[in-house]
Design an enzyme around this catalytic site. Sequence first.
Site, PDB file in Angstrom:
ATOM      1  CB  CYS A   1      16.222 -13.480  -4.590  1.00  0.00           C
ATOM      2  SG  CYS A   1      17.524 -14.125  -3.523  1.00  0.00           S
TER       3      CYS A   1
ATOM      4  CG  HIS B   1       6.319   2.524  -4.165  1.00  0.00           C
ATOM      5  ND1 HIS B   1       5.409   3.322  -3.513  1.00  0.00           N
ATOM      6  CD2 HIS B   1       7.436   3.278  -4.292  1.00  0.00           C
ATOM      7  CE1 HIS B   1       5.963   4.492  -3.249  1.00  0.00           C
ATOM      8  NE2 HIS B   1       7.191   4.491  -3.723  1.00  0.00           N
TER       9      HIS B   1
ATOM     10  CE1 TYR C   1       5.205  -6.563   3.584  1.00  0.00           C
ATOM     11  CE2 TYR C   1       4.027  -5.823   1.618  1.00  0.00           C
ATOM     12  CZ  TYR C   1       4.887  -5.561   2.669  1.00  0.00           C
ATOM     13  OH  TYR C   1       5.415  -4.307   2.806  1.00  0.00           O
TER      14      TYR C   1
ATOM     15  CB  THR D   1      -0.584  10.215  -3.779  1.00  0.00           C
ATOM     16  OG1 THR D   1       0.596  10.076  -2.969  1.00  0.00           O
ATOM     17  CG2 THR D   1      -0.427  11.394  -4.717  1.00  0.00           C
TER      18      THR D   1
ATOM     19  CG  ASP E   1      -3.550  -1.807  -6.758  1.00  0.00           C
ATOM     20  OD1 ASP E   1      -4.044  -0.948  -6.006  1.00  0.00           O
ATOM     21  OD2 ASP E   1      -3.286  -1.582  -7.950  1.00  0.00           O
TER      22      ASP E   1
END
Length: 246
Positions: free
Chosen positions: A122, A114, A65, A182, A99
């Site tokens: 956490c 998302h 990531y 998509t 993004d």
Amino acid sequence: MIDALAGHLAGAASVVALTGAGVSAASGVPTFRDAQTGLWARYDPMELATPEAFARDPQLVWSWYAWRRSLLARVWPNDAHIALAEWPGRVTVITQNVDGLHQRAGSKAVIELHGRLDRDRCSAVCGTRTPASAAESPPPCPHCGALMRPDVVWFGEALPEQALADALAAVRGADCVLSIGTSSLVRPAAELPWEALAAGVPVGEINTEATLLTGQARWSLRGRADQTLPALVAAIRQRRGDHHEP
Ligand code: OAD
């Protein structure tokens, strides 16, 4: 086909745009399922984008990531994001993208299904969220000490409840839902256009390839979002006799 869709949209009071990775592709952000270039063509999502993967090897997931975050640091909104931000009328953007480019383009009504790559959360249950850390390894939660993780939804995880509820209400109450960039494969996001159809709301699709939704879409525009959306906005303005600049 673009004229027919523009004709409907020119009279639409409430439009919903459901966006996926194809909308950010022109900004240089990798998509997920495009044959050669998609992230899932090169990496195994089960190794990188699941809670089990993070529990098994938090450093590997965190580093992947961090790499995706480094890509985002060098991109900016493209003409697709700008067309939606300058939409002639009310538009709600429901995005699967993490993004933040819709907001950077100026879109105000954005529902993020998302999560966001520029935030951490956490990994335990305390719910603490922070701006994304640039640390080499997952830092401890400032509240409970558990490892922090990227604040994005992973496979097998539930979507943010409020975001999903808001998205369902938006598509059911819209005059038109546009599914843009998509593959319409990942649920529950992929169910939203079907919810619209069930509520009698017409659906349009803008995508570079056909999807499972294409056969049900009243309008299906095959093309790049960064080219098709600006042309669609211009056609709507022309229909409305809008002569002012956005
Ligand atoms: P995909 O990569 O699955 O699909 C992107 C779609 O955009 C494909 O159908 C492409 O044909 C199309 N496309 C590519 N470039 C385009 C362009 N310039 N203009 C228009 N269309 C273009 O990405 P998503 O559908 O967004 O999940 O993937 C949905 C979710 O699966 C993502 O949110 C992610 C992933 O696993 C999470 O992060 C939870």
